[in-house]
Scaffold this motif. Sequence first.
Motif, mmCIF file in Angstrom:
data_model
loop_
_atom_site.group_PDB
_atom_site.id
_atom_site.type_symbol
_atom_site.label_atom_id
_atom_site.label_comp_id
_atom_site.label_asym_id
_atom_site.label_seq_id
_atom_site.Cartn_x
_atom_site.Cartn_y
_atom_site.Cartn_z
ATOM 1 N N ALA A 85 26.487 41.593 34.815
ATOM 2 C CA ALA A 85 27.159 40.365 35.257
ATOM 3 C C ALA A 85 28.585 40.306 34.721
ATOM 4 N N THR A 86 28.757 40.699 33.462
ATOM 5 C CA THR A 86 30.102 40.709 32.870
ATOM 6 C C THR A 86 30.989 41.746 33.549
ATOM 7 N N LEU A 87 30.441 42.927 33.775
ATOM 8 C CA LEU A 87 31.208 43.985 34.435
ATOM 9 C C LEU A 87 31.580 43.592 35.864
ATOM 10 N N ALA A 88 30.677 42.901 36.550
ATOM 11 C CA ALA A 88 30.976 42.452 37.913
ATOM 12 C C ALA A 88 32.139 41.475 37.905
ATOM 13 N N ARG A 89 32.199 40.610 36.900
ATOM 14 C CA ARG A 89 33.321 39.670 36.774
ATOM 15 C C ARG A 89 34.627 40.427 36.547
ATOM 16 N N VAL A 90 34.564 41.470 35.720
ATOM 17 C CA VAL A 90 35.757 42.298 35.473
ATOM 18 C C VAL A 90 36.190 42.994 36.765
ATOM 19 N N ILE A 91 35.231 43.530 37.501
ATOM 20 C CA ILE A 91 35.547 44.251 38.739
ATOM 21 C C ILE A 91 36.163 43.325 39.781
ATOM 22 N N THR A 92 35.643 42.112 39.909
ATOM 23 C CA THR A 92 36.233 41.176 40.879
ATOM 24 C C THR A 92 37.645 40.788 40.458
ATOM 25 N N THR A 93 37.892 40.744 39.147
ATOM 26 C CA THR A 93 39.249 40.471 38.662
ATOM 27 C C THR A 93 40.198 41.610 39.033
ATOM 28 N N ILE A 94 39.708 42.832 38.892
ATOM 29 C CA ILE A 94 40.499 44.009 39.292
ATOM 30 C C ILE A 94 40.870 43.912 40.773
ATOM 31 N N ILE A 95 39.893 43.557 41.598
ATOM 32 C CA ILE A 95 40.134 43.439 43.041
ATOM 33 C C ILE A 95 41.148 42.340 43.326
ATOM 34 N N HIS A 96 40.991 41.212 42.661
ATOM 35 C CA HIS A 96 41.888 40.078 42.884
ATOM 36 C C HIS A 96 43.333 40.468 42.567
ATOM 37 N N ILE A 97 43.551 41.057 41.410
ATOM 38 C CA ILE A 97 44.905 41.438 41.012
ATOM 39 C C ILE A 97 45.459 42.509 41.954
ATOM 40 N N SER A 98 44.633 43.478 42.283
ATOM 41 C CA SER A 98 45.087 44.595 43.125
ATOM 42 C C SER A 98 45.463 44.150 44.530
ATOM 43 N N THR A 99 44.819 43.106 45.033
ATOM 44 C CA THR A 99 45.078 42.670 46.409
ATOM 45 C C THR A 99 46.104 41.541 46.499
ATOM 46 N N THR A 100 46.522 40.987 45.360
ATOM 47 C CA THR A 100 47.483 39.881 45.401
ATOM 48 C C THR A 100 48.817 40.203 44.739
ATOM 49 N N ALA A 101 48.846 41.139 43.802
ATOM 50 C CA ALA A 101 50.076 41.428 43.071
ATOM 51 C C ALA A 101 51.149 41.984 43.998
ATOM 52 N N THR A 102 52.342 41.425 43.920
ATOM 53 C CA THR A 102 53.458 41.877 44.757
ATOM 54 C C THR A 102 53.745 43.359 44.544
ATOM 55 N N LEU A 103 53.530 43.836 43.323
ATOM 56 C CA LEU A 103 53.794 45.228 42.973
ATOM 57 C C LEU A 103 53.040 46.207 43.869
ATOM 58 N N TYR A 104 51.846 45.794 44.358
ATOM 59 C CA TYR A 104 50.973 46.711 45.092
ATOM 60 C C TYR A 104 51.009 46.511 46.611
ATOM 61 N N LEU A 105 51.849 45.612 47.097
ATOM 62 C CA LEU A 105 51.819 45.279 48.524
ATOM 63 C C LEU A 105 52.178 46.461 49.423
ATOM 64 N N HIS A 106 53.013 47.374 48.918
ATOM 65 C CA HIS A 106 53.463 48.492 49.752
ATOM 66 C C HIS A 106 52.397 49.569 49.901
ATOM 67 N N ARG A 107 51.358 49.530 49.084
ATOM 68 C CA ARG A 107 50.350 50.586 49.115
ATOM 69 C C ARG A 107 49.449 50.471 50.337
ATOM 70 N N SER A 108 48.996 51.618 50.811
ATOM 71 C CA SER A 108 48.013 51.624 51.899
ATOM 72 C C SER A 108 46.656 51.185 51.351
ATOM 73 N N ASP A 109 45.753 50.819 52.250
ATOM 74 C CA ASP A 109 44.401 50.446 51.820
ATOM 75 C C ASP A 109 43.748 51.582 51.045
ATOM 76 N N GLU A 110 43.915 52.808 51.520
ATOM 77 C CA GLU A 110 43.269 53.950 50.871
ATOM 78 C C GLU A 110 43.825 54.173 49.470
ATOM 79 N N ALA A 111 45.142 54.054 49.324
ATOM 80 C CA ALA A 111 45.751 54.230 48.002
ATOM 81 C C ALA A 111 45.288 53.138 47.056
ATOM 82 N N LEU A 112 45.211 51.915 47.553
ATOM 83 C CA LEU A 112 44.778 50.801 46.721
ATOM 84 C C LEU A 112 43.316 50.964 46.319
ATOM 85 N N LEU A 113 42.485 51.361 47.264
ATOM 86 C CA LEU A 113 41.068 51.569 46.970
ATOM 87 C C LEU A 113 40.869 52.707 45.972
#
Length: 207
Positions: A161-189
């Motif tokens: 449960a704790t790890l799942a919370r960490v993983i969802t945080t990783i996803i949230h930051i990766s999909t919202t941070a301006t720094l990563y907007l230029h990346r393709s879906d595959e690169a981000l994944l």
Amino acid sequence: MGRGHMPIGRRERAKQAKRERIMTAARELFAEHGVSGVTTRQIAHRADVAIGTLYLYASTKAELLIMVQNEKFAAAIDVGLAAANATVGQGVLEPVIALIRPVVECLREHTENGRTYLHELVFGDPAEPYRQAGLALAGRFEVGITGLLTRDAHIDAADAATLARVITTIIHISTTATLYLHRSDEALLADIRDQIQATLAPHRRAA
């Protein structure tokens, strides 16, 4: 005729039809112009309803976006869970990535809309019904990740449960941070995959 299948009345059918027109109009306009490029009046005009009628279904543009994105989020979770359940005997990393992939693709289908959706879920009024539904979907997603992690005999339920919370945080930051907007879906994944692998590594070493 069974008592559990009472036909709905004309008034209720009309309400459902208006809601569907509003949803369709919002979905189309958000996809075409992004949430910042659309007004509630434009949505009402395309849905062929009065602006006052639109506000009976959603009082703000943010609520309309959440309505639309909730449907996309729910469908992405369904697809991801089905894909994850098909990865039998591949450890836990591959099933987790299989679940995450359609969710990431959903959030990045239109990056402005996806970022705004997540922002509204996190910082908006949690008592608002559409946000409640969105937060329930986020909880379902997290529970899905938790369940996949517990397939590993070395990860107990509490840690999962704790790890799942960490993983969802990783996803949230990766999909919202301006720094990563230029990346393709595959690169981000690929980057998300590396982060999850590093997060799970201590449990593998401890085993």
